[in-house]
Design a protein around this motif. Structure first.
Motif, PDB file in Angstrom:
ATOM      1  N   LEU A 535      21.859 -34.556 -48.778  1.00 43.84           N
ATOM      2  CA  LEU A 535      20.600 -34.513 -48.039  1.00 43.84           C
ATOM      3  C   LEU A 535      20.754 -33.723 -46.750  1.00 43.84           C
ATOM      4  N   ALA A 536      21.869 -33.898 -46.066  1.00 47.91           N
ATOM      5  CA  ALA A 536      22.118 -33.133 -44.841  1.00 47.91           C
ATOM      6  C   ALA A 536      22.185 -31.643 -45.151  1.00 47.91           C
ATOM      7  N   SER A 545      18.301 -28.563 -37.663  1.00 45.69           N
ATOM      8  CA  SER A 545      19.632 -28.873 -37.145  1.00 45.69           C
ATOM      9  C   SER A 545      19.928 -30.320 -37.492  1.00 45.69           C
ATOM     10  N   VAL A 546      20.974 -30.509 -38.221  1.00 45.68           N
ATOM     11  CA  VAL A 546      21.286 -31.823 -38.778  1.00 45.68           C
ATOM     12  C   VAL A 546      22.724 -32.172 -38.461  1.00 45.68           C
ATOM     13  N   ILE A 547      22.940 -33.456 -38.130  1.00 50.89           N
ATOM     14  CA  ILE A 547      24.292 -33.954 -37.953  1.00 50.89           C
ATOM     15  C   ILE A 547      24.455 -35.201 -38.817  1.00 50.89           C
ATOM     16  N   LEU A 548      25.578 -35.312 -39.487  1.00 52.33           N
ATOM     17  CA  LEU A 548      25.907 -36.431 -40.352  1.00 52.33           C
ATOM     18  C   LEU A 548      26.993 -37.253 -39.690  1.00 52.33           C
ATOM     19  N   GLY A 591      26.000 -25.882 -43.402  1.00 59.67           N
ATOM     20  CA  GLY A 591      24.939 -25.666 -42.431  1.00 59.67           C
ATOM     21  C   GLY A 591      24.667 -26.833 -41.523  1.00 59.67           C
ATOM     22  N   PHE A 592      25.423 -27.895 -41.562  1.00 59.33           N
ATOM     23  CA  PHE A 592      25.184 -29.037 -40.674  1.00 59.33           C
ATOM     24  C   PHE A 592      26.489 -29.404 -39.992  1.00 59.33           C
ATOM     25  N   SER A 593      26.372 -30.324 -38.993  1.00 60.53           N
ATOM     26  CA  SER A 593      27.529 -30.803 -38.244  1.00 60.53           C
ATOM     27  C   SER A 593      27.849 -32.217 -38.704  1.00 60.53           C
ATOM     28  N   ILE A 594      29.058 -32.653 -38.370  1.00 61.52           N
ATOM     29  CA  ILE A 594      29.487 -33.970 -38.812  1.00 61.52           C
ATOM     30  C   ILE A 594      30.386 -34.610 -37.782  1.00 61.52           C
ATOM     31  N   ILE A 595      30.224 -35.940 -37.673  1.00 61.48           N
ATOM     32  CA  ILE A 595      31.161 -36.760 -36.911  1.00 61.48           C
ATOM     33  C   ILE A 595      31.825 -37.681 -37.929  1.00 61.48           C
ATOM     34  N   HIS A 626      17.700 -33.966 -36.799  1.00 65.09           N
ATOM     35  CA  HIS A 626      17.855 -35.144 -37.649  1.00 65.09           C
ATOM     36  C   HIS A 626      19.285 -35.661 -37.555  1.00 65.09           C
ATOM     37  N   VAL A 627      19.388 -36.994 -37.501  1.00 65.74           N
ATOM     38  CA  VAL A 627      20.682 -37.657 -37.488  1.00 65.74           C
ATOM     39  C   VAL A 627      20.760 -38.525 -38.756  1.00 65.74           C
ATOM     40  N   LEU A 628      21.716 -38.233 -39.630  1.00 65.06           N
ATOM     41  CA  LEU A 628      21.935 -38.996 -40.855  1.00 65.06           C
ATOM     42  C   LEU A 628      23.194 -39.816 -40.699  1.00 65.06           C
ATOM     43  N   ILE A 629      23.085 -41.120 -41.002  1.00 70.92           N
ATOM     44  CA  ILE A 629      24.226 -42.018 -40.846  1.00 70.92           C
ATOM     45  C   ILE A 629      24.606 -42.553 -42.225  1.00 70.92           C
ATOM     46  N   ASP A 630      25.840 -42.269 -42.615  1.00 69.43           N
ATOM     47  CA  ASP A 630      26.404 -42.797 -43.866  1.00 69.43           C
ATOM     48  C   ASP A 630      27.054 -44.137 -43.536  1.00 69.43           C
ATOM     49  N   SER A 631      26.331 -45.242 -43.890  1.00 66.96           N
ATOM     50  CA  SER A 631      26.800 -46.564 -43.483  1.00 66.96           C
ATOM     51  C   SER A 631      27.599 -47.217 -44.606  1.00 66.96           C
TER      52      SER A 631
END
Length: 712
Positions: A535-536, A545-548, A591-595, A626-631
């Motif tokens: 999805l990200a 601009s999306v961060i996962l 194309g997105f960033s990740i922490i 958008h901020v996507l959180i993989d919980s």
């Protein structure tokens, strides 16, 4: 897909109508290995049973069974009654054909306990003189049981015929048993008839003797009474009602005297009338002799008158005529006198006869009246005689009928005797294989049906609305290969599926797609980590601009999917490290960033429940669209509910055909209790088993996430 209005107001999608045939076909395909194994096993067992079975030879004897007293009537009610009686009769005969008593007769008649063919065919012991009576009874009972097990009774439809068949390992024995069965059934019917008539005849004989004595006694009393009273009976007649009418001598005399008196009275009246006519001159005229004389005189008188016109009185012819007339006058006078005397004498004689007969009748009448008074007792005795005679005659007729029925023709006959079979009737290879195939198919179908009923997983993605109250936001196909690699191909089915998911997300709020979204599932390996990554990628592909953020700090997986290090990440920030820029990794390919998750902490729930997670999300929303959180998954952990309260909404991931209903329901209850807003559900790994519901995509992908998927 679900519109914004549906999602906002919690409208549940109705399940799509799927033909039952498609569902059955899909279930069969899903369990095809099980079905094939069961069917092959059944075929193998059928072949094994066929080749190991002992050949059986079948012989059939055909019997004709006619009703004892068929009823022929045109009355509708009577026809129905006759039909019911006939059905009952034939059902009784069929039961008698399969009775133990008939089997025992066959054992005795055929001497089967000493028959080598019978003993060899069924591996029974020969009767030995040293056997006790109990052992003989047991052996006889075993033989009876064998016969009944091998017996087959088949009525021929719409006829009075019935087939009796036996199947044994010996063709000669089968024919012998079938013929014996028919013969003994016929003989048993005759024996039952004679037994029934014999008992009835004995009873009737005893009753007839008693009634005969009663009849003789009553007749003797009647005769003695008549003799004592002088009543002479000259005739008797029995009427239709069984009563006897008698005529006595006195009554007969009265009848005779009455007839004679009537005749005498008639004669007296006739004589009296004749005498009266004589006095008036009518008798003389009417007397035949006198009439003839008068006729002759008239003729002579006419002739005389004619002669006088021609001749004189002294003419000889005229004188002769006068002389003849004078002679006739004298004859008429004499005849008239004689007739009067005869009439008077006849009248007097008739009067005397009438008087004598009347006197005799009066005497007889007096005697008859006396006998009538005395015959009251005689009538009583006569009625007793009549009653005894009727009873005796009726019972005697019944006795004769029973005797005739006892020797009547039997209603059972053998139409076709059983013949020795020239080939085995069983086992039949083709039939056994067909039955084994049907049994295998039935067993496989039953197992598949049971498995399908036990399986409470999601088959139709649209069911999430009905079963869990969640809008369906996306259905993701199962694919071969890693989603992190496939999602970069915009022509792939997985890209199209996630692009559709992103489109549905854009309708959820007034400002488009939610800015902060958490993806979770009820348990591990349902595809929520891959869904977060994909999805990200898709959102970044449309210019966002999306961060996962990999919030699954207990079991991090995004770094392994993307092949990046996990040295510094979320756990470090939550533990107090404020260097966010060092934690963010750029992914130009996607194309997105990740922490990443960072180092696995000893107290994950405490870290995720701190205020620093709110600060991190707020800071990231300032930098990204958008901020996507993989919980982490929900069940057994407190992490996901702690994170869910800090984001705009939750996407709940469900694995198709795998996750059961109860874990999903429990996970959703926990989410709702935490106050989280659930946007909807994503159903992952939709494959061939879901094609019947319109979600197979038709690409024939086989799902395999590889080693990394086990951490999703």
């Amino acid at each position: 897909m679900v519109s914004a209005t549906d999602a906002d107001y919690g409208v549940q999608d109705e399940p799509s109508g799927v033909a039952i045939v498609e569902q059955l076909w899909t279930a069969a395909l899903s369990h095809r290995n099980l079905a094939i194994g069961v069917i092959l096993g059944a075929l193998l067992l059928g072949l094994l049973a066929t080749f190991l079975a002992t050949p059986q030879y079948r012989s059939t004897a055909r019997l004709e069974i006619l009703p004892d007293a068929p009823v022929a009537t045109s009355v509708e009610g009577q026809r129905d009654k006759a039909l019911v009686n006939e059905i009952s009769f034939y059902n009784t005969q069929y039961s008698l054909l399969q009775s133990e008593s008939l089997a025992e007769r066959v054992v005795r008649a055929g001497n089967l306990l000493s028959d080598k063919d019978f003993l060899t065919a069924f591996k029974m012991e020969n009767v030995d003189a040293s056997m006790s009576s109990a052992e003989r009874r047991n052996l006889n009972g075993d033989a009876v049981g064998i016969l009944l097990d091998r017996l087959s009774v088949s009525p021929v439809r719409n006829s009075s015929l019935v087939d009796v068949a036996f199947a044994t390992p010996s063709p000669r024995l089968s024919a012998k048993l079938a013929n014996l069965w028919g013969q003994q059934f016929q003989q048993a019917s005759i024996d039952r008839r004679f037994a029934a008539t014999s008992d009835a005849r004995k009873y009737l004989e005893a009753r007839l003797q008693t009634l005969r004595r009663n009849l003789e006694s009553s007749e003797r009393s009647l005769i003695n009474y008549g003799m004592s009273k002088g009543i002479v009976t000259i005739s008797s007649q029995t009427g239709a009602d069984g009563r006897t009418q008698t005529q006595t001598l006195v009554a007969s005399d009265i009848a005779g005297i009455s007839a004679a008196l009537s005749k005498a009275r008639e004669e007296r009246i006739a004589a009296e009338a004749q005498l009266a006519n004589e006095m008036s001159g009518i008798a003389a005229v009417n007397a035949p002799t006198i009439g003839a004389l008068r006729q002759k005189r008239a003729e002579l008188q006419a002739e005389l008158a004619q002669q006088r016109t021609i001749f004189a009185d002294d003419y000889p012819a005229v004188a002769s005529l006068r002389a003849q007339i004078a002679n006739l006058d004298r004859s008429i006078a004499a005849e008239t006198a004689r007739s009067s005397q005869g009439n008077r004498e006849a009248y007097q004689a008739s009067v005397r006869r009438e008087r004598d007969l009347q006197n005799e009748l009066d005497n007889l009448t007096q005697r008859y009246n006396k006998q009538q008074r005395e015959s009251i007792e005689m009538a009583i005795l006569q009625r007793e005689v009549d009653s005894n005679r009727q009873l005796y005659d009726g019972l005697l007729q019944r006795y004769k009928e029973i005797g005739a029925a006892g020797v009547g023709t039997n209603n059972i006959s053998v139409v076709d005797a059983a013949k020795i079979a020239d080939r085995p009737s069983s086992p039949r290879l083709i039939l056994n294989v067909a039955l084994a195939l049907l049994a295998g198919i039935g067993l496989a179908g039953g197992l598949i049906f049971a498995l399908e009923k036990i399986d409470s997983s999601v088959r139709d993605p649209q069911d999430v609305g009905v079963r869990f109250g969640l809008p369906l936001l996306g259905a993701i196909p199962e694919v071969s290969g890693h989603p992190a690699e496939l999602i970069t191909d915009k022509k792939s089915a997985i890209y199209e599926a996630y692009f559709s998911l992103m489109t549905n997300l854009s309708f959820l709020t007034t400002h488009g797609a939610p800015r902060s979204i958490m993806l979770t599932s009820s348990q591990p390996r349902e595809g929520k980590s891959n869904s977060s990554l994909c999805l990200a990628t898709v959102m970044a592909g449309v210019g966002k601009s999306v961060i996962l953020v990999d919030a699954d700090v207990r079991n991090p997986s995004q770094n392994e999917y993307l092949g990046i290090p996990n040295k510094l990440g979320l756990s470090h920030y939550l533990a107090g490290d404020d260097n966010i820029d060092a934690m963010i990794a750029e992914l130009p390919k996607h194309g997105f960033s990740i922490i990443t998750a960072g180092k696995v902490p000893p107290n994950a729930a405490e870290l995720l429940g701190s205020e620093r997670l709110d600060d991190l999300i707020a800071e990231l929303l300032k930098r990204y669209d958008h901020v996507l959180i993989d919980s982490p998954p929900l069940l057994g952990l407190a992490d996901a509910p702690l994170i869910a309260r800090r984001v705009e909404g939750v996407l709940f991931t469900i694995e198709a055909n795998a996750t059961k209903q109860r874990p999903i329901s429990n996970a959703l209850i926990r989410l709702r209790m935490s106050g989280a807003k659930i946007f909807g559900a994503i159903v992952t790994k939709v494959g061939a088993r879901n094609q019947a519901y319109g979600y197979g995509y038709g690409y024939g992908y086989g799902f395999s996430y590889g080693k990394e998927e086990q951490k999703g």
